[in-house]
Every structure is written in C-alpha cells, then in structure tokens.
Design an enzyme around this catalytic site. Structure first.
Site, PDB file in Angstrom:
ATOM      1  N   ARG A 173       0.834  -1.216   0.000  1.00  0.00           N
ATOM      2  CA  ARG A 173       0.000   0.000   0.000  1.00  0.00           C
ATOM      3  C   ARG A 173       0.863   1.258   0.000  1.00  0.00           C
ATOM      4  O   ARG A 173       0.419   2.308  -0.434  1.00  0.00           O
ATOM      5  CB  ARG A 173      -0.848   0.053   1.286  1.00  0.00           C
ATOM      6  N   ARG A 177       9.396   6.098  -3.270  1.00  0.00           N
ATOM      7  CA  ARG A 177       9.683   7.081  -4.323  1.00  0.00           C
ATOM      8  C   ARG A 177      11.143   7.478  -4.328  1.00  0.00           C
ATOM      9  O   ARG A 177      11.741   7.619  -3.262  1.00  0.00           O
ATOM     10  CB  ARG A 177       8.894   8.364  -4.087  1.00  0.00           C
ATOM     11  N   ARG A 281       0.238   5.475  16.385  1.00  0.00           N
ATOM     12  CA  ARG A 281       0.160   6.811  15.785  1.00  0.00           C
ATOM     13  C   ARG A 281      -0.319   7.816  16.809  1.00  0.00           C
ATOM     14  O   ARG A 281      -1.120   7.467  17.688  1.00  0.00           O
ATOM     15  CB  ARG A 281      -0.862   6.834  14.628  1.00  0.00           C
TER      16      ARG A 281
HETATM   17  P1  FAD Z   1     -18.113   1.244   8.396  1.00  0.00           P
HETATM   18  O1  FAD Z   1     -17.623   2.646   8.301  1.00  0.00           O
HETATM   19  O2  FAD Z   1     -17.485   0.338   9.398  1.00  0.00           O
HETATM   20  O3  FAD Z   1     -19.695   1.298   8.639  1.00  0.00           O
HETATM   21  C1  FAD Z   1     -20.448   0.156   8.991  1.00  0.00           C
HETATM   22  C2  FAD Z   1     -21.561   0.629   9.908  1.00  0.00           C
HETATM   23  O4  FAD Z   1     -22.467  -0.458  10.139  1.00  0.00           O
HETATM   24  C3  FAD Z   1     -21.051   1.066  11.279  1.00  0.00           C
HETATM   25  O5  FAD Z   1     -21.511   2.370  11.557  1.00  0.00           O
HETATM   26  C4  FAD Z   1     -21.628   0.028  12.230  1.00  0.00           C
HETATM   27  O6  FAD Z   1     -21.944   0.559  13.507  1.00  0.00           O
HETATM   28  C5  FAD Z   1     -22.880  -0.399  11.488  1.00  0.00           C
HETATM   29  N1  FAD Z   1     -23.336  -1.744  11.886  1.00  0.00           N
HETATM   30  C6  FAD Z   1     -22.600  -2.881  11.937  1.00  0.00           C
HETATM   31  N2  FAD Z   1     -23.363  -3.906  12.367  1.00  0.00           N
HETATM   32  C7  FAD Z   1     -24.598  -3.407  12.586  1.00  0.00           C
HETATM   33  C8  FAD Z   1     -25.813  -3.972  13.062  1.00  0.00           C
HETATM   34  N3  FAD Z   1     -25.901  -5.264  13.403  1.00  0.00           N
HETATM   35  N4  FAD Z   1     -26.888  -3.176  13.169  1.00  0.00           N
HETATM   36  C9  FAD Z   1     -26.825  -1.859  12.842  1.00  0.00           C
HETATM   37  N5  FAD Z   1     -25.692  -1.274  12.397  1.00  0.00           N
HETATM   38  C10 FAD Z   1     -24.594  -2.031  12.265  1.00  0.00           C
HETATM   39  N6  FAD Z   1      -9.937   4.976   4.466  1.00  0.00           N
HETATM   40  C11 FAD Z   1      -9.428   5.962   3.688  1.00  0.00           C
HETATM   41  O7  FAD Z   1      -9.848   6.097   2.526  1.00  0.00           O
HETATM   42  N7  FAD Z   1      -8.490   6.840   4.169  1.00  0.00           N
HETATM   43  C12 FAD Z   1      -8.006   6.755   5.430  1.00  0.00           C
HETATM   44  O8  FAD Z   1      -7.158   7.552   5.844  1.00  0.00           O
HETATM   45  C13 FAD Z   1      -8.506   5.707   6.271  1.00  0.00           C
HETATM   46  N8  FAD Z   1      -8.049   5.582   7.532  1.00  0.00           N
HETATM   47  C14 FAD Z   1      -8.550   4.576   8.315  1.00  0.00           C
HETATM   48  C15 FAD Z   1      -8.082   4.482   9.615  1.00  0.00           C
HETATM   49  C16 FAD Z   1      -8.548   3.499  10.459  1.00  0.00           C
HETATM   50  C17 FAD Z   1      -8.018   3.389  11.852  1.00  0.00           C
HETATM   51  C18 FAD Z   1      -9.528   2.572   9.978  1.00  0.00           C
HETATM   52  C19 FAD Z   1     -10.061   1.487  10.869  1.00  0.00           C
HETATM   53  C20 FAD Z   1     -10.023   2.676   8.685  1.00  0.00           C
HETATM   54  C21 FAD Z   1      -9.527   3.667   7.831  1.00  0.00           C
HETATM   55  N9  FAD Z   1      -9.999   3.831   6.534  1.00  0.00           N
HETATM   56  C22 FAD Z   1      -9.486   4.827   5.732  1.00  0.00           C
HETATM   57  C23 FAD Z   1     -11.030   2.917   5.979  1.00  0.00           C
HETATM   58  C24 FAD Z   1     -12.459   3.463   6.141  1.00  0.00           C
HETATM   59  O9  FAD Z   1     -12.744   3.579   7.509  1.00  0.00           O
HETATM   60  C25 FAD Z   1     -13.421   2.481   5.477  1.00  0.00           C
HETATM   61  O10 FAD Z   1     -13.093   2.277   4.123  1.00  0.00           O
HETATM   62  C26 FAD Z   1     -14.896   2.939   5.526  1.00  0.00           C
HETATM   63  O11 FAD Z   1     -15.237   3.543   6.732  1.00  0.00           O
HETATM   64  C27 FAD Z   1     -15.757   1.716   5.318  1.00  0.00           C
HETATM   65  O12 FAD Z   1     -17.115   2.073   5.261  1.00  0.00           O
HETATM   66  P2  FAD Z   1     -18.211   0.944   5.495  1.00  0.00           P
HETATM   67  O13 FAD Z   1     -19.518   1.585   5.289  1.00  0.00           O
HETATM   68  O14 FAD Z   1     -17.877  -0.262   4.702  1.00  0.00           O
HETATM   69  O15 FAD Z   1     -17.990   0.490   7.008  1.00  0.00           O
HETATM   70  N1  UDP Z   2       3.681   0.615   7.961  1.00  0.00           N
HETATM   71  C1  UDP Z   2       4.890   0.573   8.625  1.00  0.00           C
HETATM   72  N2  UDP Z   2       5.402   1.721   9.143  1.00  0.00           N
HETATM   73  C2  UDP Z   2       4.773   2.909   9.033  1.00  0.00           C
HETATM   74  C3  UDP Z   2       3.531   2.951   8.344  1.00  0.00           C
HETATM   75  C4  UDP Z   2       3.007   1.785   7.837  1.00  0.00           C
HETATM   76  O1  UDP Z   2       5.485  -0.494   8.757  1.00  0.00           O
HETATM   77  O2  UDP Z   2       5.278   3.913   9.539  1.00  0.00           O
HETATM   78  C5  UDP Z   2       3.121  -0.654   7.417  1.00  0.00           C
HETATM   79  C6  UDP Z   2       2.234  -1.387   8.441  1.00  0.00           C
HETATM   80  O3  UDP Z   2       2.394  -2.779   8.239  1.00  0.00           O
HETATM   81  C7  UDP Z   2       0.847  -0.964   8.019  1.00  0.00           C
HETATM   82  C8  UDP Z   2       0.988  -0.915   6.492  1.00  0.00           C
HETATM   83  O4  UDP Z   2       2.324  -0.413   6.289  1.00  0.00           O
HETATM   84  O5  UDP Z   2      -0.145  -1.889   8.443  1.00  0.00           O
HETATM   85  C9  UDP Z   2      -0.022  -0.037   5.781  1.00  0.00           C
HETATM   86  O6  UDP Z   2       0.090   1.282   6.279  1.00  0.00           O
HETATM   87  P1  UDP Z   2      -1.100   2.310   6.184  1.00  0.00           P
HETATM   88  O7  UDP Z   2      -0.597   3.629   6.666  1.00  0.00           O
HETATM   89  O8  UDP Z   2      -1.680   2.241   4.823  1.00  0.00           O
HETATM   90  O9  UDP Z   2      -2.095   1.686   7.256  1.00  0.00           O
HETATM   91  P2  UDP Z   2      -3.596   2.091   7.692  1.00  0.00           P
HETATM   92  O10 UDP Z   2      -3.721   3.580   7.532  1.00  0.00           O
HETATM   93  O11 UDP Z   2      -4.496   1.317   6.797  1.00  0.00           O
HETATM   94  O12 UDP Z   2      -3.629   1.651   9.105  1.00  0.00           O
END
Ligand code: FAD
Ligand code: UDP
Length: 373
Positions: A173, A177, A281
């Site tokens: 991911r 560069r 983080r």
């Molecule tokens: P979710 O956002 O998980 O929504 C699912 C919803 O369903 C939730 O609100 C949940 O409460 C509800 N639900 C589940 N079960 C039930 C039930 N039984 N009854 C009623 N409701 C229910 N993506 C990016 O593009 N950029 C980023 O920087 C990025 N950073 C991230 C950082 C973290 C720590 C995490 C965990 C994810 C990150 N993502 C990022 C990914 C992003 O969060 C997901 O792609 C996106 O939120 C997924 O949307 P979704 O609708 O599939 O799921």
């Molecule tokens: N990663 C790492 N060092 C860093 C940042 C990321 O080793 O400083 C690795 C780690 O395994 C992580 C993966 O790269 O799970 C993907 O990173 P990303 O930032 O895309 O993770 P996310 O935002 O999905 O948690």
C-alpha cells in the site's frame, strides 16, 4: 402485502449512506438503521470545542477515481490536505512514505542512483526470491535498514504477530519514491471535508429515515418484515451467527486528549515505529482542517487484540481467514434478498473511495436487475 420500505440498509458508514442516497434518488423507499449513536461509520468526526476529531482514527480521503471525487464533493467542500506523516524512531524523525528525504536522513545519500544502489545492496539477502511475506516484501522494496527502523516494530504491534506471518500486500500500500516528495498518497485527488465528515454524511442522508442505536441482528425478523430487500454492511460472520466460526480482526483503542496548547506536534500524523512504544500513531486533528484555537486534541492510537464484542477495525486477510470468508460468502449467495457490502461484510481492507465505488456499482446493479421479493 407490500412492505413499507423497498430497502432496509443496515449501517450508516460510506457503503450504507451512499446506497441510501442513490436508491432514494431513484425513487425507492429506504430505511437506514445504525447500531451506534451516530451516523458515518468509522469515518465519523466529533466536534470537540471547534476541532473535528476523527473518533475512529485518521481518515484522509484520496482517490484517482474522478467520478468518486466529484460525487463526494456534492456533499461537502473538501480542502487540499496532503498527508505527509512523520515516523518517529527513538528521538529521530523520518519522512514518510519512503522517499529521497527518508533515504537521505538514514544513509546520507543525495541522489536516486545512490539510494537505489543502497537498496540493491540490501536486497541481496533475498537472493532474487519472490517475497513471500511482509518482511521479505519490505526488504525487497526498501532494504533491511528501513525495515528494521520504520517497518518491523510498527507492523508487529499493529498486527500483533510477526511480520514473517503477514501477507506481502499490506506493505505494498505504501509508495516508495526516488523523489523528494513526502505525499503519502499517489492519488490525483486528496483532501478532508471542511467542517468534518459527519456533515458530509448528514447531507448524504438528508430526508432519509435513519434510526440510531438499533442493532439489526437483535431485531432481525421485525426489520426484515419491513423491507423487500436488505443491504447489510456489518460483519458477515455476525450475520450468520458465527455458525462457521469467527473471522479474525485487529482492534484499536483511541485515547483522545484535549491539551491546553495551540500546537502539540506540528503535524497531523506521527507514526511511532519502535516496538517498545505501545501506540502506533499520534494524530493532531486540527492540522487536518485548520482552526485557530488555544487548545488542541491529540489522539493516541493503540493497536489491540480483537475478541467478540470489540470493534472490528481491520480484517486479518491471511489464508485461513480468507478460506473461512469464502465459506461465509457461499452462505451469503443463498440469500438473494440480502446484499452484503462494505469493509466488514466483504471482509476487505477497503479505503473510503473504494467503498463508495463499490456502493455506486452495487446500486446500479440492484436498479438494473430489480430486487428479489
Ligand atoms: P463502516 O464505516 O465500518 O460502517 C459500517 C456501519 O455499520 C457502522 O456504523 C456500524 O456501527 C454499522 N453496523 C454494523 N453492524 C450493525 C448492526 N448489526 N446493526 C446496525 N448497524 C450495524 N480509508 C481511507 O480512505 N483513508 C483513510 O485515511 C482511512 N483511515 C482509516 C483508519 C482506520 C483506523 C480505519 C479502521 C479505517 C480507515 N480507513 C481509511 C477505511 C475506512 O474507515 C473504510 O473504508 C470505511 O469507513 C468503510 O465504510 P463501510 O460503510 O464499509 O464500514
Ligand atoms: N507501515 C509501517 N510503518 C509505518 C507505516 C506503515 O510499517 O510507519 C506498514 C504497516 O504494516 C501498516 C501498512 O504499512 O499496516 C499499511 O500502512 P497504512 O498507513 O496504509 O495503514 P492504515 O492507515 O491502513 O492503518
């Protein structure tokens, strides 16, 4: 007898909210139910004293898909935030993603040729073998030095297992560069909704009935009776009452701290790559969407083991979980009146733009084929 709704949508994250908007705009009667006390899924932001805090981890929107970018811009105005995280190892800071700045900071090399030569020298330990796990993939991309300082500790605490037991794709991911460019993403479009994500969801769900704090699985029969078709965005194994066993996830704990200072770390995201630091983080939210306040909010993100009942954040896409997921997917195929979509129902490490694209495609297909009665 006709049911009250054409579609019941379970979950108000990006998958559910986009489906709800598109189906409503196509004239369908839609009900959204959400287990949490707010809309937005994991992208939800909470306004804490004027700062839009990403409650479930930093969410930076980025995409190459112009139509997805245009789509989200209908519901919020985005700024041009460029994610340039720093990695902290002991008391030194390094630029991410791995680029000429990182190579200079680590090795003192100043040209792409010197950096490539250094990496080539360190790749030799793989003897030309195809990388079979995350450790080998990382060494093949950037060499052992960077692996040891910036990848191994972070990855092993993030995933709770050895980097040699993780699939190579996780590290692919990250861009590598040979330019002095600290932009974490390579996509054309990138930004943060000004005023936070929650108002984007409020706009997506405008004039659509949303019931909060309703767990579908606890009231399944009642809700199924209300609609012709269900779009389910929760965990797929939970839908089937874990009858084939539980899929694994990684969980996270967030410690949001309000600090009496205007600027705590000078950057939105700092990754802490040492194994001995328990968090991965620290996020200072005001740098995503700048506001002039005398205080700031910093979130410490701690990786955590997941057990049933915890928030499932990251699917653990190793071979055994993939095999189990496939068996659940076969069960799902026997439920034509239910569409399974999104990060949890598809058990996929999806970014927001990919979830939106998938939701838009899903609705097009549903509208084309008609819903099962
Ligand atoms: P979710 O956002 O998980 O929504 C699912 C919803 O369903 C939730 O609100 C949940 O409460 C509800 N639900 C589940 N079960 C039930 C039930 N039984 N009854 C009623 N409701 C229910 N993506 C990016 O593009 N950029 C980023 O920087 C990025 N950073 C991230 C950082 C973290 C720590 C995490 C965990 C994810 C990150 N993502 C990022 C990914 C992003 O969060 C997901 O792609 C996106 O939120 C997924 O949307 P979704 O609708 O599939 O799921
Ligand atoms: N990663 C790492 N060092 C860093 C940042 C990321 O080793 O400083 C690795 C780690 O395994 C992580 C993966 O790269 O799970 C993907 O990173 P990303 O930032 O895309 O993770 P996310 O935002 O999905 O948690």
């Amino acid at each position: 007898m006709a049911r009250k709704f054409d579609y019941l949508i379970v979950g108000s994250g990006f998958f559910g909210a986009v489906c709800a908007r598109q189906l409503t705009d196509a004239g369908k009667r839609v009900l959204v139910i959400e287990k949490r006390d707010h809309i937005g899924g994991n992208a939800y932001t909470k306004n804490i004293d004027g700062i839009h805090v990403h409650q479930y981890g930093a969410h930076i929107f980025h995409t190459n898909d112009q139509s997805v970018w245009q789509y989200v811009n209908r519901f919020a105005q985005f700024n041009r935030f460029t994610n340039s995280p720093l990695a902290k190892y002991q008391d030194k800071l390094y630029n991410l993603p791995f680029n000429m700045n990182t190579f200079y900071q680590l090795w003192g090399v100043t040209t792409p040729q010197q950096a490539k030569a250094k990496i080539a020298e360190q790749q030799q330990e793989l003897s030309g073998k195809q990388p079979e796990n995350l450790e080998q993939q990382a060494i093949s991309l950037v060499g052992r030095d960077i692996y040891q300082l910036l990848i191994k500790g972070y990855t092993e605490k993030q995933w709770g297992c050895k980097a040699t037991d993780l699939p190579a794709f996780i590290i692919r991911r990250l861009p590598v560069r040979f330019t002095y460019d600290n932009n974490y993403f390579s996509d054309t479009y990138q930004g943060i909704p000004i005023g936070g994500y929650t108002q984007l969801f409020a706009n997506l769900l405008e004039d659509i009935e949303v019931q909060l704090q309703v767990d579908y699985l606890q009231h399944k029969a009642d809700y199924d009776n209300m609609a012709e078709h269900v779009i389910y965005t929760g965990p797929i194994d939970a839908y089937f009452n874990y009858e084939l066993g539980t899929l694994d996830y990684r969980s996270l704990k967030f410690d949001h701290q309000i600090l009496a200072m205007a600027n705590a770390q000078g950057n939105a995201v700092i990754n802490h790559t040492e194994a001995s630091v328990p968090y991965t983080r620290t996020i200072e939210h005001k740098h995503f969407d700048p506001v002039d306040t005398p205080h700031t909010v910093v979130t410490y993100e701690y990786p955590a083991n997941w057990q049933l009942g915890d928030e499932p954040y990251y699917p653990v896409n190793n071979d055994s979980n993939q095999a189990l997921f496939k068996r659940y997917r076969s069960l799902a195929k026997n439920q034509p009146q239910v569409t399974f979509g999104g990060r949890l129902a598809e058990y996929k490490y999806y970014d927001m733009h990919q979830v939106i694209r998938s939701a838009l495609n899903t609705v097009s297909k549903l509208l084309e084929n008609g819903i099962e009665q």
